[in-house]
Design an enzyme around this catalytic site. Structure first.
Site, short mmCIF file in Angstrom:
data_model
loop_
_atom_site.label_atom_id
_atom_site.label_comp_id
_atom_site.label_asym_id
_atom_site.label_seq_id
_atom_site.Cartn_x
_atom_site.Cartn_y
_atom_site.Cartn_z
N ARG A 158 34.57 -11.52 -26.47
CA ARG A 158 34.13 -12.91 -26.59
C ARG A 158 32.71 -12.92 -27.15
O ARG A 158 31.93 -11.99 -26.95
CB ARG A 158 34.12 -13.61 -25.23
CG ARG A 158 35.46 -13.74 -24.55
CD ARG A 158 36.34 -14.78 -25.21
NE ARG A 158 37.57 -15.01 -24.44
CZ ARG A 158 38.65 -14.27 -24.52
NH1 ARG A 158 38.68 -13.22 -25.35
NH2 ARG A 158 39.72 -14.55 -23.80
N ASN A 163 33.61 -19.19 -21.21
CA ASN A 163 32.54 -18.63 -22.02
C ASN A 163 31.25 -19.44 -21.92
O ASN A 163 30.15 -18.90 -21.95
CB ASN A 163 32.98 -18.52 -23.48
CG ASN A 163 32.45 -17.28 -24.14
OD1 ASN A 163 32.22 -16.25 -23.49
ND2 ASN A 163 32.22 -17.35 -25.44
N PRO A 177 39.34 -23.76 -22.51
CA PRO A 177 38.69 -24.75 -21.66
C PRO A 177 38.14 -24.14 -20.37
O PRO A 177 38.71 -23.20 -19.81
CB PRO A 177 39.81 -25.75 -21.36
CG PRO A 177 40.76 -25.59 -22.48
CD PRO A 177 40.71 -24.14 -22.84
N GLU A 178 37.02 -24.69 -19.91
CA GLU A 178 36.43 -24.27 -18.64
C GLU A 178 37.23 -24.88 -17.49
O GLU A 178 38.00 -25.83 -17.67
CB GLU A 178 34.98 -24.72 -18.56
CG GLU A 178 34.13 -24.34 -19.76
CD GLU A 178 33.70 -22.88 -19.76
OE1 GLU A 178 33.53 -22.30 -18.69
OE2 GLU A 178 33.53 -22.34 -20.86
N LYS A 235 42.35 -22.56 -14.20
CA LYS A 235 42.66 -23.12 -15.52
C LYS A 235 44.15 -23.44 -15.68
O LYS A 235 44.63 -23.64 -16.77
CB LYS A 235 42.20 -22.15 -16.60
CG LYS A 235 40.69 -21.89 -16.55
CD LYS A 235 40.23 -21.03 -17.69
CE LYS A 235 38.73 -20.79 -17.60
NZ LYS A 235 38.22 -20.05 -18.77
#
Length: 262
Positions: free
Chosen positions: A251, A167, A2-3, A51
């Protein structure tokens, strides 16, 4: 993963539901915390840092959780059916009004509130910190430019540089700057990078939909993220999906080879 805006919104909703309330049930289904019973504790507040989430209690302790790749917190009314299998539940915090259920929370620790920095002290400035100031901005710029030869995409994902970018925003920030994710940090305006990343996170912090284009319609929210093979919105060149980094840092990244030449 999650961002930062997803975690921020989760923290806001959990805080609104639990802050000031006494827990009727406080169960932690984690190997190291299975004997802990938080029932009777008053939740002082829920505090996001990048986060990470901290649930602060009236006994000067905090419950730390991190979503990692697939964790989440759900809120329910008492008696409402949960939207997830019971074997994935890692935490249950319920009051007379709401029930917070944590699914797939791989990282969990109960610690003294005064020691929270032990878990987040290494992070760069939190882009969604309510107390954000010019000093935070300057520190983020300093950390971003500390290694001028580092690839921009990898630097953006490093939470030690600035906390909150994942990402999605990595790919979108690079595209909006017209910079390749593989470009050295020295080739971009670092202050502009920080300001843009913070702007995008703030834009989406209070809603579940994440848009960088200004549109919320399905399929129109992003410039390049998860649009591999589809035409660039600016030049119609097919968007490329490529792996960046190595090992645990690897990634997928999305970019337009025309708008973001390597």
């Amino acid at each position: 993963m999650p961002e930062g805006d997803t975690v921020f919104l989760a923290g806001k909703r959990l805080n609104e539901a639990l802050a000031g309330q006494r827990l009727q049930r406080g169960e932690l289904r984690h190997p190291r915390l299975s004997t802990v019973d938080l029932a009777g504790r008053v939740v002082l507040g829920v505090h996001p840092v990048g986060k990470h989430l901290f649930f602060r209690f009236d006994d000067s302790r905090s419950l730390h959780t991190h979503f990692r790749m697939d964790g989440s917190w759900h809120l329910y009314a008492p008696g409402q059916r949960w939207r997830g299998p019971g074997h994935q539940v890692r935490a249950i915090l319920s009051t007379s009004r709401r029930v917070a259920v944590g699914f797939r929370l791989h990282d969990m620790e109960l610690l003294a509130t005064a020691e929270e920095s032990r878990l987040v002290g290494h992070l760069g400035p939190d882009l969604l910190d309510p107390s954000w100031s010019p000093a935070h901005e300057a520190e983020a710029v300093r950390r971003l430019t500390a290694d001028p030869s580092r690839e921009l995409g990898l630097a953006l994902l490093d939470q030690r540089v600035m906390a909150g970018v994942g990402n999605l925003y990595k790919a979108e920030v690079c595209f909006m700057l017209g910079a390749s994710p593989w470009a050295p940090v020295s080739t971009v305006d670092a202050q502009r990078v920080v300001l843009l990343a913070r702007k995008l996170l703030l834009r989406n912090a209070l809603r579940p939909e994440q848009s960088t284009t200004g549109e919320l319609a399905r399929g129109r929210q992003h410039w390049v993220y998860e649009r591999g093979g589809r035409p660039c919105r600016r030049c119609a060149t097919p968007i490329r999906r490529t792996m960046q980094g190595s090992g645990v840092e690897q990634r997928s990244t999305y970019h337009c080879p025309t708008c973001q030449p390597r």
